[in-house]
Design an enzyme around this catalytic site. Structure first.
Site, PDB file in Angstrom:
ATOM      1  N   LEU A 137       0.858  -1.170   0.000  1.00 50.04           N
ATOM      2  CA  LEU A 137       0.000   0.000   0.000  1.00 50.04           C
ATOM      3  C   LEU A 137       0.896   1.222   0.000  1.00 50.04           C
ATOM      4  CD1 LEU A 137      -2.616  -0.998   2.759  1.00 50.04           C
ATOM      5  CD2 LEU A 137      -2.898  -1.180   0.281  1.00 50.04           C
ATOM      6  N   ASP A 138       0.481   2.280  -0.683  1.00 48.51           N
ATOM      7  CA  ASP A 138       1.260   3.513  -0.672  1.00 48.51           C
ATOM      8  C   ASP A 138       1.419   4.024   0.756  1.00 48.51           C
ATOM      9  OD1 ASP A 138       1.374   3.473  -3.442  1.00 48.51           O
ATOM     10  OD2 ASP A 138      -0.439   4.686  -3.660  1.00 48.51           O
ATOM     11  N   LYS A 139       2.435   4.815   0.981  1.00 43.46           N
ATOM     12  CA  LYS A 139       2.738   5.336   2.318  1.00 43.46           C
ATOM     13  C   LYS A 139       1.511   5.962   2.973  1.00 43.46           C
ATOM     14  CE  LYS A 139       5.550   8.802   4.722  1.00 43.46           C
ATOM     15  NZ  LYS A 139       6.548   9.879   4.589  1.00 43.46           N
TER      16      LYS A 139
ATOM     17  N   THR B 285      -1.672   5.577   2.213  1.00 44.94           N
ATOM     18  CA  THR B 285      -2.888   4.764   2.174  1.00 44.94           C
ATOM     19  C   THR B 285      -2.941   3.886   3.411  1.00 44.94           C
ATOM     20  OG1 THR B 285      -2.918   4.714  -0.251  1.00 44.94           O
ATOM     21  CG2 THR B 285      -4.163   3.002   0.879  1.00 44.94           C
TER      22      THR B 285
ATOM     23  N   ARG C  59      -5.473   6.091  -7.673  1.00 43.78           N
ATOM     24  CA  ARG C  59      -5.162   7.519  -7.692  1.00 43.78           C
ATOM     25  C   ARG C  59      -5.089   8.057  -9.122  1.00 43.78           C
ATOM     26  NH1 ARG C  59       0.172   7.467  -4.236  1.00 43.78           N
ATOM     27  NH2 ARG C  59       0.035   9.737  -4.469  1.00 43.78           N
TER      28      ARG C  59
END
EC number: 5.4.99.-
Length: 319
Positions: A143-145, A147, A244
């Site tokens: 997961l992105d930082k 998120t 996104r």
């Protein structure tokens, strides 16, 4: 020394050599490490040394000194850190985490501390630390930082292989909640747009005609006038920044997204937003050992809930 040979198939033709190797390796190794291995001659094409950007051709025989490549990942030690974890489930094969926003999943060439991997090394005593690239220890997906939400980590090579295979073959179920700017014309649908690296800004992703297939299914849950929309999302593929970029492309970026968003809510309405409002709500997969279907739900974090309350109150004042 273990050597592995791959023969390029037609569907992989014209891929960069480093990209091709990253996709083919049975363990998760960063592209930077693969590029270094190519430059050092640990990866050859038809017996010759090539550059990382070499475009592979059908029939090319690519040889990898597998042991040497893997050993490169161990040069810089990643250390355990006592970072609190919200553990949703754990057994001898895997651990399921509710990741908070702000926590990076794995170390990078410039960030070696404060990541989920550092935390796992401290908290998970039976984690097999020799199974793969130590900078991505047990990580099956990411997961992105900024998120938040549910994420599964394998504890050993057996589970890592099977879980990675599930994700690659799209046997998993991934549901998200997102707060996006504006409203959607279609209240339910699918965004089917190929994604790849941005042609100019290489740290970003973009919709590109020759990109990889990317499918995002969505349904509107609630609208806050024309300001914002709460959207339920099912990811059918798992490309970098997929949600996104897809919503940015159709004109409705995720609220708080500093890379792809407009941040109208924060700028114009004075509602503080500290990160992108994207939450991995639910994850389903087959257990690698029992083959039992498992589902895990990560409750909405406070910042997400508080923004929903603020938008609801704002809507009430404007009506």
């Amino acid at each position: 020394m273990e050597k592995r040979m791959y023969k390029v198939e037609k569907e992989d033709e014209q891929k960069r050599l480093d990209v091709y190797i990253v996709e083919k390796m049975p363990i998760e190794i960063s592209r930077n490490l693969i590029q270094n291995a190519i430059i050092k001659g640990q990866i050859t094409v038809n017996g010759s040394q090539k550059k990382p950007h070499y475009k592979v051709k059908q029939g090319d025989e690519i040889q990898i000194d597998f042991h040497e490549v893997v050993e490169e990942t161990k040069e810089e030690e990643i250390l355990p850190e006592n970072i609190p974890l919200n553990i949703l489930y754990e057994d001898e094969e895997l651990i399921v985490i509710n990741k908070p926003a702000g926590l990076i999943v794995h170390p990078t060439p410039s960030i070696k501390t404060g990541t989920l991997v550092n935390a796992l090394m401290y908290h998970v005593k039976d984690l097999d630390k020799k199974m793969q690239d130590p900078t991505r220890l047990g990580i099956v997906h990411r997961l992105d930082k900024e998120t938040s939400g549910v994420l599964v980590v394998a504890k050993n090579a057996f589970s890592h292989h099977l879980l990675s295979k599930e994700f690659k073959e799209r046997k998993t179920m991934k549901y998200y909640l997102a707060l996006i700017e504006g409203t959607l014309k279609e209240k339910e649908g699918e965004i089917n747009l190929p994604l790849g690296r941005h042609p100019i800004l290489r740290h970003k992703r973009a919709v590109v005609y020759n990109g990889r297939e990317a499918l995002t299914e969505y349904k509107v849950l609630k609208e806050f006038e024309d300001l914002a929309t709460l959207v339920w999302i099912r990811l059918k593929t798992g490309r970098t920044h997929q949600i996104r970029v897809h919503f940015k492309y159709i004109g409705n970026p995720v609220i708080g997204d500093s890379l792809y968003g407009k941040n109208k809510i924060e700028k114009n309405l004075q509602i503080p937003v500290d990160r992108q409002m994207l939450h991995a709500l639910k994850l389903g997969f087959y257990h690698p050992k029992s083959n039992e279907w498992m589902e895990f739900l990560a409750p909405l974090p406070d910042d997400f809930k508080n923004l929903l309350i603020s938008l609801t109150n704002l809507k009430g004042r404007n009506s």
